[in-house]
Design an enzyme around this catalytic site. Structure first.
Site, PDB file in Angstrom:
ATOM      1  N   ARG A 134       1.951  -0.517   9.956  1.00 57.67           N
ATOM      2  CA  ARG A 134       3.306  -0.559   9.396  1.00 57.67           C
ATOM      3  C   ARG A 134       4.062   0.757   9.515  1.00 57.67           C
ATOM      4  NH1 ARG A 134       0.943  -2.227   3.740  1.00 57.67           N
ATOM      5  NH2 ARG A 134      -0.416  -0.555   4.475  1.00 57.67           N
ATOM      6  N   CYS A 138      -0.628   8.130  10.444  1.00 55.60           N
ATOM      7  CA  CYS A 138      -1.709   7.183  10.174  1.00 55.60           C
ATOM      8  C   CYS A 138      -1.671   6.040  11.195  1.00 55.60           C
ATOM      9  CB  CYS A 138      -1.559   6.624   8.763  1.00 55.60           C
ATOM     10  SG  CYS A 138      -2.924   5.537   8.279  1.00 55.60           S
ATOM     11  N   HIS A 147       1.518   8.302   4.201  1.00 52.57           N
ATOM     12  CA  HIS A 147       2.319   7.223   3.590  1.00 52.57           C
ATOM     13  C   HIS A 147       1.677   6.723   2.309  1.00 52.57           C
ATOM     14  CE1 HIS A 147      -0.171   3.662   4.954  1.00 52.57           C
ATOM     15  NE2 HIS A 147      -0.671   4.604   5.717  1.00 52.57           N
ATOM     16  N   CYS A 186      -1.610   3.848   1.475  1.00 52.58           N
ATOM     17  CA  CYS A 186      -2.482   4.078   2.643  1.00 52.58           C
ATOM     18  C   CYS A 186      -3.901   3.572   2.362  1.00 52.58           C
ATOM     19  CB  CYS A 186      -2.511   5.576   2.973  1.00 52.58           C
ATOM     20  SG  CYS A 186      -3.561   5.973   4.392  1.00 52.58           S
TER      21      CYS A 186
HETATM   22 CO    CO Z   1      -2.636   4.863   6.173  1.00 53.39          CO
END
Ligand code: CO
Length: 211
Positions: free
Chosen positions: A46, A42, A98, A101
């Protein structure tokens, strides 16, 4: 822009430090890249893969987009996969989603922001395929489970792709696997989906995903 000035200052001290430790480091990596893994993750700020995998520079060939989607109608995804498999011959492909998200949450909520909302239709297809299971879950649990199922769907999109199938057919080592990153505790975990051959993939999911 203070941010850029700070970044460049950091970069120069980092480059000096690396050169001090390993004088040939940049000379060596400048010759060619030979990553062991294609990472599809993604775009979320982070979840930078080098950091969370603790990996040295040059380990990953990286493709990131909103909600870690591998779409066969996306020229960018396809070009990355072709280069990784046919030219770099990476033996591993990781799709990493993750929890927490934003893309997954937006897919559930129809944000209306274009073109992100259109892009996320691909996550909605995954939701529809598993609606019965997902609708039973509370909001946060639903988003997290959808993040896992989305990773699984992208792993399948890769495995059923001609580029990977041809590589398997000619005996090239390609292992496709799915991971999820838990943003709440910083842990990566495997999702129990891993395919090393056409036969392995077909034995598990080929039938369900065939047209
Ligand atoms: Co994401």
């Amino acid at each position: 822009m203070p941010f850029i000035k700070k970044m460049i200052a950091y970069n120069h001290s980092w480059a000096a430090e690396v050169t001090r430790d390993k004088p040939d480091f940049f000379k060596t990596i400048a010759r060619a890249q030979s990553p062991e893994t294609l990472w599809i993750g993604c775009s979320d700020a982070r979840v930078g893969p080098d950091k969370l995998g603790g990996l040295p520079m040059g380990s990953l060939f990286v493709h990131r987009n909103v909600a870690n989607i591998f779409a066969t109608n996306d020229l960018n995804s396809m070009a990355v996969l072709e280069y990784a498999i046919d030219v770099l011959k990476v033996p591993n492909i990781i799709v990493c989603g993750h929890y927490g998200c934003g893309g997954i949450h937006a897919a559930l909520e129809h944000s209306g922001i274009q073109p992100v909302d259109l892009w996320l239709d691909q996550v909605r297809f995954v939701f529809n395929r598993h609606a019965k299971e997902l609708k039973k879950l509370p909001k946060e649990g639903r988003a997290n489970r959808l993040a896992e199922l989305n990773v699984e769907a992208q792993v399948h999109n890769i495995c059923r792709n001609t580029i990977v199938r041809e590589a398997w057919k000619r005996g090239q080592d390609v292992c496709v696997t799915g991971l999820i990153f838990d943003i709440h505790d910083g842990h990566l975990k495997q999702l129990g989906i891993e395919f090393r051959s056409q036969e392995e993939w077909e034995a598990c999911y080929g039938e369900a995903f065939s047209d």
